[in-house]
Write an enzyme that holds these catalytic residues in place. Structure first.
Site, PDB file in Angstrom:
ATOM      1  N   CYS A 382       0.823  -1.214   0.000  1.00  0.00           N
ATOM      2  CA  CYS A 382       0.000   0.000   0.000  1.00  0.00           C
ATOM      3  C   CYS A 382       0.859   1.267   0.000  1.00  0.00           C
ATOM      4  CB  CYS A 382      -1.012  -0.030   1.129  1.00  0.00           C
ATOM      5  SG  CYS A 382      -2.419   1.031   0.753  1.00  0.00           S
ATOM      6  N   HIS A 508      -3.643  -5.128   0.054  1.00  0.00           N
ATOM      7  CA  HIS A 508      -3.092  -5.695   1.294  1.00  0.00           C
ATOM      8  C   HIS A 508      -3.297  -7.205   1.314  1.00  0.00           C
ATOM      9  CE1 HIS A 508      -2.900  -1.840   3.684  1.00  0.00           C
ATOM     10  NE2 HIS A 508      -3.719  -1.469   2.725  1.00  0.00           N
ATOM     11  N   GLU A 510      -2.025  -9.269   3.256  1.00  0.00           N
ATOM     12  CA  GLU A 510      -1.975  -9.830   4.625  1.00  0.00           C
ATOM     13  C   GLU A 510      -3.355 -10.144   5.206  1.00  0.00           C
ATOM     14  OE1 GLU A 510      -1.081  -6.792   3.779  1.00  0.00           O
ATOM     15  OE2 GLU A 510      -1.927  -5.287   5.128  1.00  0.00           O
TER      16      GLU A 510
HETATM   17  N1  GLN Z   1      -1.855   6.788   2.698  1.00  0.00           N
HETATM   18  C1  GLN Z   1      -1.991   6.029   1.499  1.00  0.00           C
HETATM   19  C2  GLN Z   1      -3.353   6.224   0.850  1.00  0.00           C
HETATM   20  O1  GLN Z   1      -4.262   6.656   1.487  1.00  0.00           O
HETATM   21  C3  GLN Z   1      -1.717   4.575   1.728  1.00  0.00           C
HETATM   22  C4  GLN Z   1      -2.734   3.921   2.606  1.00  0.00           C
HETATM   23  C5  GLN Z   1      -2.268   2.614   3.187  1.00  0.00           C
HETATM   24  O2  GLN Z   1      -1.062   2.363   3.253  1.00  0.00           O
HETATM   25  N2  GLN Z   1      -3.207   1.805   3.654  1.00  0.00           N
HETATM   26  O3  GLN Z   1      -3.520   5.914  -0.300  1.00  0.00           O
END
Ligand code: GLN
Length: 542
Positions: A382, A508, A510
């Protein structure tokens, strides 16, 4: 007839209620019963999405886009379930429905009160979760500690459920800390006795007590807990410190807890079978290899901030008989002492996790650069994915000022930018791009090799994404985007084919990682770390 098990905790929080609840579910599953779980969080927030991970641990994301308490992650991992938003019940949610009903006129003429209106809402919501999935047993974990003011309506609701559902269909399990004094090595049951008393004062007599202790409790402590808890000694169990949390169901079952519960609730079940679980536990506790992973994060001071990630790394490790040792490195420290980035040389892999806001991002970018240039296996998730794009844009494409508009809104090269549909969104709660979305993987790439499928579903939680205006220059300079959203406009995975293992995803993995069925990206990463350490050649893509 649905059975209900309620888990409460005493003495202090973080006593392991989540693991205990998951373990009870596992003992039932081993007997071919179908459990589901409700987590009650007595805070007033509607969900966990707006809370700082530093205070409360990670936000767990469900398939249906719920931003929930991290305990749902434990339930999913232990029970291999895909839970929903409504498996997490908060004070905010309960009051929201009650107030909406009041405004709608559902209680017309009446004074709306905590008892019965709020408690009825709580009971209805607990029952609805069981009904929705046709569960044999609904496990309800009451967050916080018995005696907290905000937990009272929930405890009152579960107290009422004994009368409404019947004695043989309800079971109260209380877990509390039994510390061992350093000086005398004595097991102290008094705090537990007090928390049982507190529970009784509210009208709940526990049916079973679990002592959470560093070691197996001795006969004297067991006798005292039973005596003061007004339960037979057979109903007292001990959850002692284990090498791995995945051993807890086996530890408790060995003490007879699974049989006790089934007998007490008159559950007709099959003979227990823990074989698959045992196999996974063996792989975790008897590894053949070991890798050291640097997790470079903003919330490194609280490991619960990254619990699904660290578990996914461990699941990946178990699948290749590898112990995963994670060092949580504070990203900001890499900014303050830039030479510290060289310490990454002593790690087998660099992992850059999720994150929000500018703090620590330059440190993470430095870590990505170091991993890329020194060919240390790298996985970014992410924010880790977005920062890898920024690093590549700056240091390979020559866009010196490249950044995310989340970090620097004035950047002349906003390679990561707010998603169009996010513009104008004012409310912060539940407004990110959330939950499960389809991703198309390109054949002949690392992404495809990892997943062995062209279409995958993974969970998301973000507002920003790769800015398509920069796609050409990034690709021309060798960054491969190998997974995309169905419309092809959203970049989901990136890789560098010339590196030993360099992979990042906007999603994600995970959240869907399970013991025995690790997330492919995490497994691929750990496997690459071990293979590289053992001097094996890089795996070809298929
Ligand atoms: N801050 C980033 C976004 O909002 C990544 C979010 C995250 O890592 N879950 O896109």
């Amino acid at each position: 007839m649905v059975k209900y098990i309620f888990v409460t905790g005493g003495v202090l929080s973080s006593v392991g209620k989540g693991i205990l609840t998951s373990s009870i579910g596992k003992m039932l599953q081993a007997r071919k019963l179908k459990p589901t779980v409700v987590k009650i969080d007595p805070y007033v927030n509607i969900d966990a999405g707006t809370m700082n991970p530093y205070m409360h641990g990670e936000v767990f994301v469900t398939d249906d886009g719920g931003e929930t308490d991290l305990d749902l992650g434990w339930y999913e991992r232990f029970l291999d379930l895909s839970l929903k938003q409504n498996n997490n019940l908060t004070t905010g949610l309960v009051y929201k429905s009650v107030i909406e009903k009041e405004r709608h006129g559902d209680f017309l003429g009446r004074c709306v009160q905590i008892v019965p209106h709020v408690t009825n809402e709580i009971k209805n919501k607990i029952r609805a979760v069981g009904k929705a999935v046709n569960a044999d047993v609904v496990l309800t974990e009451v967050g916080g500690t018995v005696g907290d003011i905000e937990g009272l309506p929930f405890l009152e609701a579960i107290r009422q459920m004994r009368v409404e559902e019947g004695f043989e269909n309800t079971l109260y399990v209380h877990v509390a800390l039994v510390p061992i004094l350093d000086v005398t090595q004595e097991m102290k049951t008094k705090p537990l006795q007090h928390s049982v008393n507190e529970l009784r004062r509210i009208g709940i007599q526990p049916d079973a007590i679990v002592a959470r202790s560093p070691q197996m409790i001795d006969a004297e402590a067991l006798r005292k807990i039973a005596l003061f808890g007004t339960i037979p000694e057979e109903a007292v169990f001990c959850s002692y410190n284990a090498e791995s949390v995945y051993q807890v169901p086996l530890i408790l079952d060995k003490q007879g807890m699974g049989d006790f519960i089934c007998h007490r609730l008159a559950l007709t079940c099959e003979t227990k079978d823990f074989s698959a679980w045992q196999q996974f536990v063996d792989a975790i506790v008897h590894p053949e290899h070991e890798v050291k992973i640097a997790l470079v994060g903003k919330y490194a001071g609280l490991t619960d901030s990254y619990v699904s990630m660290s578990e996914a790394l461990r699941h990946g490790g178990a699948a290749c008989k590898t112990k995963v040792c994670i060092s949580y490195l504070e990203a900001e420290k890499l900014e303050q002492n830039p030479q510290c980035v060289n310490d990454l040389a002593s790690f087998d892999g660099v992992f850059v996790p999720y994150g929000f806001g500018p703090r620590g991002t330059e440190g993470k970018i430095a870590a990505v650069q170091y991993a890329r240039e020194n060919d240390i296996p790298f996985l970014g998730i992410c924010y880790g994915f977005q920062l890898a794009v920024i690093e590549y844009a700056r240091n390979v494409c020559g866009l010196k000022d490249a950044n995310s508009t989340e970090i620097n809104p004035e950047s002349s090269h906003p390679v990561i930018d707010l998603m169009p549909e996010q513009r104008g969104v004012e409310y912060k709660g539940a407004t990110m791009r959330l939950g499960s979305h389809k991703i198309i993987l390109q054949k002949g790439t690392l992404a495809y090799s990892l997943y062995q499928q062209e279409e995958i579903y993974e969970r998301h939680r973000h507002r920003f994404e790769v800015n398509l205006d920069y796609l050409d220059i990034l690709m021309k300079n060798g960054l491969h985007f190998t997974g995309k959203s169905t419309d092809g406009r959203r970049m989901e995975t990136l890789e560098l084919p010339n590196n030993y293992f360099y992979f990042a995803s906007q999603f994600h993995g995970e959240f869907k990682s399970r013991p025995g069925r690790p997330s492919p990206e995490y497994f691929g990463f750990i496997q690459a770390c071990v293979n590289k350490k053992l001097g094996k050649p890089k795996a070809p893509v298929s």
